[in-house]
Design an enzyme around this catalytic site. Structure first.
Site, PDB file in Angstrom:
ATOM      1  N   GLU A  77     -14.427  -1.813  65.476  1.00 40.74           N
ATOM      2  CA  GLU A  77     -14.421  -1.659  64.022  1.00 40.74           C
ATOM      3  C   GLU A  77     -13.227  -0.863  63.486  1.00 40.74           C
ATOM      4  O   GLU A  77     -12.697  -1.190  62.420  1.00 40.74           O
ATOM      5  CB  GLU A  77     -15.725  -0.973  63.562  1.00 40.74           C
ATOM      6  CG  GLU A  77     -16.971  -1.821  63.721  1.00 40.74           C
ATOM      7  CD  GLU A  77     -17.016  -3.006  62.756  1.00 40.74           C
ATOM      8  OE1 GLU A  77     -16.315  -2.957  61.721  1.00 40.74           O
ATOM      9  OE2 GLU A  77     -17.732  -3.975  63.054  1.00 40.74           O
ATOM     10  N   SER A 111     -37.302 -41.383  64.270  1.00 44.09           N
ATOM     11  CA  SER A 111     -37.281 -42.443  63.256  1.00 44.09           C
ATOM     12  C   SER A 111     -37.282 -41.931  61.820  1.00 44.09           C
ATOM     13  O   SER A 111     -37.165 -42.734  60.896  1.00 44.09           O
ATOM     14  CB  SER A 111     -38.482 -43.377  63.462  1.00 44.09           C
ATOM     15  OG  SER A 111     -38.319 -44.121  64.652  1.00 44.09           O
TER      16      SER A 111
END
Length: 828
Positions: free
Chosen positions: A109, A381
């Site tokens: 950081e 489907s």
């Protein structure tokens, strides 16, 4: 002459000198003007910066350490709950944080955290270069100190004013607090997803450990999360979490916090092995709230905005319907639905059909940490309306009655396309193909449309934009499939007349200062209203009489579709499945249901009975949300025509088309059939004769049916024979018979028998001939008893014989046959 030349040269020199002086003077003026302009701009910027600094919030200790709760509201604006970091936060001092963990966060950081004054000048210039060369937002310059300020005082919009104030306060913070105090503030404030704030809470949430018990690879995982907490959540996205963890380890090695050997050893560890499943009680509606957080996180990333949900004092207006949410959550427990085992999972997404707002959502059972509502699976489907028939109607103007030959068929790779029952049905309409979920017609439709156009249509309603749409995608065989939320969004576009917007759970966010961010996505027209309606009408057939009948709700105008994905052939489990889906909608609500297992194996997969659970869940949800609610039917657009056609030809029916062959289908105006079918002709009238046989006391009928058709076609003719006695009602005595004769023994004396014979097509019983009718009068012979007083008996016998002869003579007329039976043929 010499003097003249010298004079000219002198003049030229003077001109050059004057020009040089003029140029120098102009340059000085430009330089002076630029300096004055630059000074003015600098002065203006300085004044602006000073005004921003003077307007900056004060450095209050309470805000540095305390959380300001955000409030969640439901669809009606009623408060649901408060999100507070304090409620799920364990505050620790810097001495409780292992040095290795401190170094991990500093490495990834803010590597110069211990040296800078709150802002990192070198990092700022690096970020400026990166943003110029790689685009705005490609790299940030915020230090750990700035992040503490940002998380404590600002709404995190990336605006110039906010950035100036943030940098000023960061410098001020460094002057008033030590580096250890600032680092402790940071480590106690940062968010780690799953509602966990601070490193101590995160350690417990993900690993069930205290800070001093964490291993290097676990520390690195946590250190990598604050950049994008939900995205790097190892429960949700373990692969990305591992990549991010390894970046942290590489940074730690780069800056000398660990050795290369330690880094490599930690990188070999699996992210998921040391994770624990949360056992504490979840907050109410936590799965819906996770979706809320996901959307806000995505918005923040897209717009380069950081939003502090738990401490920002935000008002978050969501789309949740509390009653519907409570019901779908109740369905995840055994009771209304019986689940096969504890590992069986389900996700339910309920949308408002008119807006796309998520009204209810469950993303798994038994407190699973996996978000199944956002997991990509093969859709089976359920994809057919989206990828095959929708595009065929939109681009090719197919009708619901378009005929497709369901036959043995192969992919271009040579692999055979199988229907679910391994059978073929010949010519079928698009409606029938979708209703029965046939695969061959679906693949043919996809190929007829073309992969690129099919992809364009599908992605416009939220399907994954994979590089290439393969033929197998036509029946759901995706490489990277859609999520349940994706399927719900796509089906909603059919319900909403062809309009699509991404499903959303957050309407807007209001900040404490009154500013509002609107998160509701824009709605776009993606298909014609005709396409949407025709797909809807076919999907209504699916739930009424097709494969989706288990999900039907009586009395509700409902459209829907099932979907399953097959297991590997080598498992020899033809009735099992990996995934089972049900998606459908009304004009009010759209729902998508997925069921299955996180990991499918030969021993753990969906059984044939288990495939029905998706339909049962769908039906239970739709019954509940539509109870006591008026639900309008779908409105047919003016350019869609309902036309009666002959099923086997797709043409207009003739007068002789059997009624069983006449169906109603939908056409876009201008594409409807105009030609009348010539397939069927009237069945030829049969010929029949009959007599009353006095000698044997019986009626005998014979008939035949002669046509110009082939012998095979003639054999398809059957007969119905009716009888009426003395003008009474007709009664059926033979039905669908192939016999060509009939006998009735001991008929009623003196009665008139009227027989009616009809020939008809065996395959289409409504296709009949003109009746052939005959009447037969039954007159039985008189019989004279011998005279008991005539001893000889001869006179009586002779007398009786004469009476017989006379009777015969009297009864014989022009219409009698040789047996003396009255016969009348009536050809109607």
């Amino acid at each position: 002459m010499t003097e003249r030349i010298d004079h000219k040269m002198s003049k030229n020199a003077q001109r050059k000198t004057r020009r040089a002086k003029q140029k120098k003077s102009l340059f000085k003026r430009i330089l002076l003007g630029s300096s004055l302009l630059g000074s003015a701009i600098f002065l203006i910027l300085t004044i602006i910066v000073i005004s921003y600094i003077l307007d900056a919030p004060s450095l209050e200790k309470e805000l540095l350490n305390d959380a300001q709760s955000s409030i969640i509201y439901d669809m009606n604006g009623q408060e649901v709950e408060a999100l507070s970091g304090v409620e799920n936060r364990k505050t620790v001092s810097i001495s409780d944080v292992p040095e290795l963990m401190q170094n991990a966060f500093i490495a990834v950081e803010d590597i110069r955290f211990k040296e800078h004054i709150g802002i990192d000048i070198k990092r700022i210039f690096g970020a400026v270069v990166a943003n110029v060369t790689r685009g705005i937002g490609s790299e940030g310059a915020s230090t750990i100190t700035q992040q503490v300020i940002k998380n404590s005082f600002f709404s995190h919009e990336k605006k110039f004013k906010r950035k100036i104030q943030e940098q000023y306060l960061a410098i001020l913070l460094e002057r008033n607090y030590s580096k250890d105090e600032i680092l402790a503030m940071y480590l106690n404030k940062i968010y780690f997803s799953e509602g966990a704030y601070g490193v101590a809470t995160a350690a417990k949430t993900y690993f069930g450990k205290e800070l001093n018990e964490l291993e290097l690879h676990e520390i690195a995982l946590l250190a990598g999360m604050p950049q994008r907490p939900n995205y790097y959540n190892p429960f949700i996205n373990p692969e990305e979490a591992e990549k991010r963890r390894n970046i942290v380890l590489s940074q730690m090695e780069k800056y000398g916090f660990i050795t290369a050997e330690e880094a490599n050893e930690a990188k070999e560890k699996s992210v998921t092995d040391s994770l624990i499943m949360e056992t504490e009680e979840k907050k109410q509606y936590h799965q819906f709230m996770r979706q809320v957080i996901n959307e806000i996180d995505a918005y923040a990333k897209k717009h380069q905005v950081a939003l502090n949900l738990y401490e920002g004092g935000l008002k978050i207006y969501t789309t949740i319907d509390i009653k519907a949410q409570q019901h779908v959550e109740s369905l995840m427990e055994n009771g209304t639905i019986t689940y096969p085992d504890e590992n069986f999972q389900a996700a339910v997404v309920l949308l408002d059909s008119k807006t796309g707002a998520i009204r209810a959502l469950t993303s798994g059972r038994n407190n699973t940490t996996i978000d199944f509502a956002n997991i990509q699976r093969q859709p089976g489907s359920t994809i057919k309306p989206i990828l095959d028939y929708g595009p065929a109607i939109e681009y090719l103007q197919w009708s619901t009655g378009t005929l497709i030959n369901d036959e043995e068929y192969f992919y271009s790779t040579g692999k055979k396309v199988n229907n679910w029952d391994k059978k073929y049905r010949g010519n079928v309409t698009v409606r029938e193909a979708l209703s029965l979920s046939l695969n061959v017609p679906a693949v043919k439709a996809f190929k007829e449309v073309g992969a690129e156009r099919a992809k364009t249509f599908a992605t416009s309603i939220g399907m994954p934009a994979n590089d290439k749409y393969l033929e197998s995608y036509a029946i759901g065989g995706f490489t990277v499939g859609p999520t349940p939320i994706d399927i719900a969004g796509a089906y909603r576009s059919f319900a909403d007349r062809g309009y699509y917007s991404s499903p959303y759970s957050v309407e807007k966010i209001e900040f404490p200062d009154g500013r509002v961010i609107n998160l509701k996505p824009e709605e776009k027209k993606v298909m014609s209203e005709a396409t949407a309606y025709m797909i809807t009408d076919m999907l209504k057939t699916v739930v009424k009489s097709g494969t989706g009948s288990r999900g039907n709700v009586q009395g509700l105008p409902l459209a829907g579709k099932t979907g399953t994905t097959n297991l590997p052939d080598e498992w020899n489990e033809p009735l099992g499945a990996r995934d089972s889906w049900f998606a459908g909608y009304t004009t009010n609500y759209t729902a998508a249901v997925w069921t299955g297992y996180n990991s499918t194996t030969k021993e753990q997969h969906i059984s044939n009975e288990g495939k029905r659970i998706a339909a049962y869940l769908f039906k239970a949800v739709m019954e509940n949300v539509h109870a006591d609610k008026e639900t309008a039917n779908f409105t047919k657009p003016a350019n869609v025509l309902e036309v009666y056609i002959e099923k086997s030809t797709g043409l207009l029916p003739s007068d002789y088309t059997p009624k069983e062959e006449i169906i109603s289908e939908l056409y876009i105006k201008g594409t409807e059939p105009r030609e009348i079918s010539k397939k069927y002709k009237q069945v030829e009238q049969p010929m029949m004769d009959g007599i009353y046989d006095k000698e044997n006391d019986k009626i005998i009928l014979n008939w035949n049916h002669e046509t110009n058709e082939t012998e095979e076609e003639t054999n398809e003719v059957v007969f119905d024979l009716h009888v009426s006695i003395d003008e009474g009602p007709y009664q059926l005595i033979l039905e669908n018979t192939t016999a060509l004769t009939y006998e009735l023994t001991e008929p009623i004396d003196g009665a008139i028998y009227r027989y009616r014979l009809i020939a008809k097509d065996r395959n289409y019983p409504s296709n009949v001939s003109i009746p052939f009718v005959i009447e037969i009068l039954v007159e039985k012979p008189l019989f004279q008893l011998p005279d008991p007083f005539d001893n000889n008996g001869n006179d009586g016998e002779e007398e009786g014989r004469q009476e017989d002869d006379e009777t015969t003579d009297d009864e014989t007329d022009e219409g009698s046959d040789e047996t003396g039976t009255s016969l009348l043929n009536i050809n109607l």
